[in-house]
Design a protein around this motif. Structure first.
Motif, PDB file in Angstrom:
ATOM      1  N   GLU A 411      42.658  50.774  72.429  1.00  0.00           N
ATOM      2  CA  GLU A 411      42.717  52.059  71.726  1.00  0.00           C
ATOM      3  C   GLU A 411      42.464  51.888  70.240  1.00  0.00           C
ATOM      4  N   SER A 421      46.552  50.677  65.394  1.00  0.00           N
ATOM      5  CA  SER A 421      47.806  49.941  65.273  1.00  0.00           C
ATOM      6  C   SER A 421      47.476  48.468  65.388  1.00  0.00           C
ATOM      7  N   GLU A 423      49.038  45.575  65.120  1.00  0.00           N
ATOM      8  CA  GLU A 423      49.834  44.620  65.896  1.00  0.00           C
ATOM      9  C   GLU A 423      49.668  44.837  67.394  1.00  0.00           C
ATOM     10  N   ARG A 428      47.230  43.100  72.610  1.00  0.00           N
ATOM     11  CA  ARG A 428      46.461  43.389  73.822  1.00  0.00           C
ATOM     12  C   ARG A 428      45.231  42.491  73.903  1.00  0.00           C
ATOM     13  N   ALA A 431      46.313  38.972  74.807  1.00  0.00           N
ATOM     14  CA  ALA A 431      46.695  38.891  76.227  1.00  0.00           C
ATOM     15  C   ALA A 431      45.441  38.911  77.100  1.00  0.00           C
ATOM     16  N   ARG A 435      43.694  35.559  79.634  1.00  0.00           N
ATOM     17  CA  ARG A 435      43.396  35.619  81.069  1.00  0.00           C
ATOM     18  C   ARG A 435      42.164  34.805  81.439  1.00  0.00           C
TER      19      ARG A 435
ATOM     20  N   TYR B  66      56.602  39.708  69.393  1.00  0.00           N
ATOM     21  CA  TYR B  66      55.888  40.122  68.181  1.00  0.00           C
ATOM     22  C   TYR B  66      56.097  39.180  67.000  1.00  0.00           C
ATOM     23  N   GLU B  79      53.369  38.164  75.253  1.00  0.00           N
ATOM     24  CA  GLU B  79      54.435  38.438  76.224  1.00  0.00           C
ATOM     25  C   GLU B  79      53.873  38.708  77.603  1.00  0.00           C
ATOM     26  N   ILE B  80      52.658  39.229  77.658  1.00  0.00           N
ATOM     27  CA  ILE B  80      52.087  39.572  78.966  1.00  0.00           C
ATOM     28  C   ILE B  80      51.975  38.303  79.818  1.00  0.00           C
ATOM     29  N   GLN B 103      59.667  47.952  72.486  1.00  0.00           N
ATOM     30  CA  GLN B 103      58.627  48.885  72.019  1.00  0.00           C
ATOM     31  C   GLN B 103      57.398  48.917  72.901  1.00  0.00           C
ATOM     32  N   ASP B 104      57.394  48.057  73.910  1.00  0.00           N
ATOM     33  CA  ASP B 104      56.239  47.996  74.799  1.00  0.00           C
ATOM     34  C   ASP B 104      56.693  48.061  76.235  1.00  0.00           C
ATOM     35  N   ASP B 118      45.450  41.985  85.995  1.00  0.00           N
ATOM     36  CA  ASP B 118      45.172  43.143  85.148  1.00  0.00           C
ATOM     37  C   ASP B 118      46.500  43.555  84.521  1.00  0.00           C
ATOM     38  N   PHE B 119      46.441  44.250  83.416  1.00  0.00           N
ATOM     39  CA  PHE B 119      47.686  44.780  82.861  1.00  0.00           C
ATOM     40  C   PHE B 119      47.447  46.115  82.194  1.00  0.00           C
ATOM     41  N   MET B 121      49.506  48.909  79.409  1.00  0.00           N
ATOM     42  CA  MET B 121      50.659  49.060  78.513  1.00  0.00           C
ATOM     43  C   MET B 121      50.757  50.502  78.049  1.00  0.00           C
ATOM     44  N   ASN B 122      51.946  50.868  77.576  1.00  0.00           N
ATOM     45  CA  ASN B 122      52.081  52.197  76.978  1.00  0.00           C
ATOM     46  C   ASN B 122      51.142  52.296  75.783  1.00  0.00           C
ATOM     47  N   ASP B 123      50.676  53.498  75.494  1.00  0.00           N
ATOM     48  CA  ASP B 123      49.790  53.628  74.333  1.00  0.00           C
ATOM     49  C   ASP B 123      50.622  53.539  73.051  1.00  0.00           C
ATOM     50  N   LYS B 124      49.940  53.823  71.929  1.00  0.00           N
ATOM     51  CA  LYS B 124      50.602  53.568  70.640  1.00  0.00           C
ATOM     52  C   LYS B 124      51.718  54.568  70.394  1.00  0.00           C
TER      53      LYS B 124
END
Lengths: 437, 254
Positions: A411, A421, A423, A428, A431, A435, B66, B79-80, B103-104, B118-119, B121-124
């Protein structure tokens, strides 16, 4: 009028090349002392300097254009060939928006129009452009006042409202070329509908230029546009080599001529030079990044304001973006241009641009690019303020994953750092990279 | 105690976790504190505490979370990857891992060998994260350890429609003002969060097993709510708050 014309011609043909030549010399002298660029990238492209000159020349000449030659402000996907044959000076607000974004000016410019009631969710380019007018600020010195506004809805519907706002401001004619969305292939009545509008465009543009479109001139600019598209495509295809001689992020900068100077000899001369350099790098095994390990596809516009950091993060780990739907978009549609059928082929070409086509087409292009270029991963930039490009990306990503391409939806925004954002995005991306073995 | 072979640190946005493991991946010692902005000092404290417990110093350190970049660890991993590694080590089974952190929120698809397929995450936005619960439970003056009791007492669930942490807070204030029972609101909150998290899961093949890690997995109310909203059976990873730290330690195990 004659005085303006002389200074316009002088600035564009003599003064800027001289000035940039002198600058280039200085840089060459300095670089002898400074040595090579370090970091995860290969040696910089020589053409990058030429590109800067070309862009600087275009914008500097623009300062002298109004009153000297007819000026049109046009959208990136607009059929400009008729305007070329009438010697319009064209301004591309989207290109200007990208420059504002690279210079991180968009928040300031956007705030100027947000105060007037424009939403922050609107296209970052539109906000940069309208904001630049509201705030009276631009990084390119000055943009010439338009005599004509031209928008084509093949990239989005926002341009329609954006250009209406411009027409209201400048009180000049607006030509809209409306392109119905294409499912599968365009139908004959779609083509006829666009041809009608191209005729209307020729009439309005001819009236403003004070002479009718001459068919030989139109055929010539069509020929140049097709040739430019072919050259650009060839440049992109040099990335089939391993390592790729440049990065997809480089191509985002080098596509400026095919967007903003399509149909001119200058554009094509530039791409011949770039192609020579890229082929030479391929022959010598010089890569866009030092250690190309993983090859990626990029979808959507660049994150202009963050391009350097992003490409460095990827390049450090040996990840190279070798193909992009965005840069390819300018190579794909232009193939349909045929100087033997200027109107019909232009209608078909501009109807079939990437953003005017359905998701199955987008998916098949992405899969084809991954296969051809050996991309095992894809980054889909979900662009906050470019909805038409971003819609469907979750499904596209899932289909790519099924096809064995590791994919990430990232995003961001193409122009506005307030939608970024750092950080979260960094996390992302890392990560995603972890993979890959 | 002997046999410690590696240390894993998970410097999260809310809590700081560290573990020492032996060569077989067994956790020998743990360290847990709320996150301190002076992260370097906190890491020194953690290493000291772990070395006192294990009697070993100068072990290789893997870091995640973080704050990982500020620790100067031998390996920094997201962390993933760490949660995936830590969770798979515990179960040895493929499936979908749900990690609700401060926060994630991460939904991670694990393959047969524990690899990340695959992963999502919540958006911002902190909607659907541990922080969302924390903020609102604080507003309701409900201590975390009493959440389960509140939910058990609830006669029904009061729907909380906002998924934005800030807006949900004001929504909850007005629900309280309207006289809705706190127990029902607590239940409604957990359901809202569970639905939000489940929407990240997307479509999964039938029979997929779910596993939960992260500090929020210690909240039985959340586990119950997620069990209702996820499209498959849910289990909690052993020692869920330390799953990320375990994964980080495993990644530097020689």
């Amino acid at each position: 009028m004659i005085g303006r014309r002389v200074s316009y011609e002088f600035m564009s043909r003599v003064a800027v090349p001289l000035l940039s030549g002198a600058k280039g010399w200085r840089r060459r002298l300095l670089s002898r002392k400074g040595g090579r660029r370090t970091g995860p990238f290969g040696p910089p492209l020589e053409c990058a300097r030429k590109l800067k000159e070309l862009t600087a020349r275009h914008y500097l000449a623009g300062r002298y254009a109004d009153g000297a030659v007819p000026v049109a402000w046009v959208t990136s996907g607009f059929p400009v060939e008729a305007l070329r044959s009438l010697r319009f000076h064209t301004v591309y607000p989207e290109n200007h928006g990208a420059i504002c974004s690279v210079k991180r000016l968009v928040p300031e410019l956007s705030e100027a129009v947000e105060r007037e009631g424009y939403s922050r969710d609107l296209c970052g380019y539109a906000r940069a452009d309208l904001g630049s007018l509201a705030a009276g600020k631009t990084p390119v010195g000055r943009l010439p006042r338009p005599d004509l506004l031209c928008c084509c809805t093949n990239i989005c519907q926002t341009v329609l409202y954006w250009y209406r706002a411009l027409a209201d401001r400048f009180r000049v004619p607006l030509v809209v070329v409306d392109t119905p969305f294409v499912y599968g292939d365009a139908l004959p009545h779609h083509v006829a509908y666009v041809v009608d509008q191209l005729r209307e465009l020729a009439e309005v543009a001819g009236r403003i230029a004070g002479r009718p479109v001459d068919s030989a001139g139109l055929v010539e600019s069509m020929r140049l546009a097709r040739e430019g598209t072919r050259l650009w495509d060839e440049c992109l295809r040099t990335s089939l080599a391993r390592p790729s001689p440049w990065t997809g992020f480089d191509s985002f900068f080098h596509l400026a001529p095919i967007v903003a100077m399509r149909g001119t000899g200058e554009c094509n001369a530039y791409y011949r030079m770039l192609l020579d350099e890229l082929k030479d790098r391929v022959a010598r095994g010089v890569g866009g990044i030092e250690n190309e390990r993983v090859r990626l596809l990029w979808d959507n516009l660049p994150i202009w304001f963050h391009l350097r950091d992003l490409s460095t993060l990827l390049a450090r780990e040996g990840f190279n973006v070798v193909c992009t739907t965005y840069a390819s978009a300018w190579a794909e549609a232009g193939r349909r241009i045929d100087p033997a059928d200027p109107e019909g082929s232009a209608a078909r070409a501009y109807l079939h641009v990437f953003l005017n086509r359905d998701l199955p087409h987008r998916l098949s292009l992405m899969k084809r690019l991954c296969e051809e270029y050996g991309a095992t991963g894809a980054i889909l930039h979900s662009d906050r303020s470019c909805k038409p490009y971003s819609i469907g990306q979750i499904d596209l990503k899932d289909r790519l994953v099924e096809a064995g391409v590791r994919s990430l939806v990232l995003e961001a925004d193409h122009a506005d750092p307030r939608a970024w954002s750092a950080e979260q995005a960094d996390n992302r991306l890392r990560a995603f990279m972890e993979r890959f073995p | 105690m002997s046999g410690a072979a590696a240390i894993g640190i998970d410097a999260g946005s809310t809590t700081f976790k560290a573990v020492a493991i032996d060569g077989g991946g067994r956790v020998l010692a743990r360290f847990l504190e709320p996150s301190d902005p002076r992260i370097g000092e906190q890491a020194v404290r953690a290493l000291d505490a772990l070395s006192t417990k294990t009697g070993k110093t100068a072990l290789p350190v893997g870091a995640t979370g973080y704050g990982r970049k500020r620790l100067g660890a031998a390996r920094e991993i997201t962390e993933i990857t760490c949660h995936a590694r830590g969770a798979f080590f515990g179960t040895g089974q493929p499936g979908v891992l749900v990690d609700i952190g401060g926060q994630d929120t991460k939904v991670i698809r694990l393959g047969e060998r524990g690899e990340v397929l695959d992963f999502a995450m919540n958006d911002k936005c902190a909607a659907g994260t541990g922080r969302f619960l924390e903020v609102i439970l604080e507003r309701l003056r409900v201590p975390l350890e009493e959440v389960a009791a509140y939910m058990e007492r609830a006669a029904g669930s009061v729907p909380v429609t906002s998924t934005c942490t800030v807006f949900a807070e004001s929504e909850v204030v007005s629900l309280v003002a309207r006289g809705e029972p706190v127990e029902g609101i607590v239940k409604g909150l957990h359901m809202a969060l569970a639905l939000r998290v489940s929407s990240l899961v997307g479509t999964v093949p039938a029979g997929v097993r779910f596993l939960m890690s992260g500090g929020v997995a210690l909240n039985p109310g959340m586990v119950a709510a997620l069990s209702q909203t996820l499209p498959g059976p849910l289990a909690v990873a052993p020692d869920p708050q330390f799953t990320g730290a375990l994964g980080a330690a495993l990644s530097v195990l020689a």
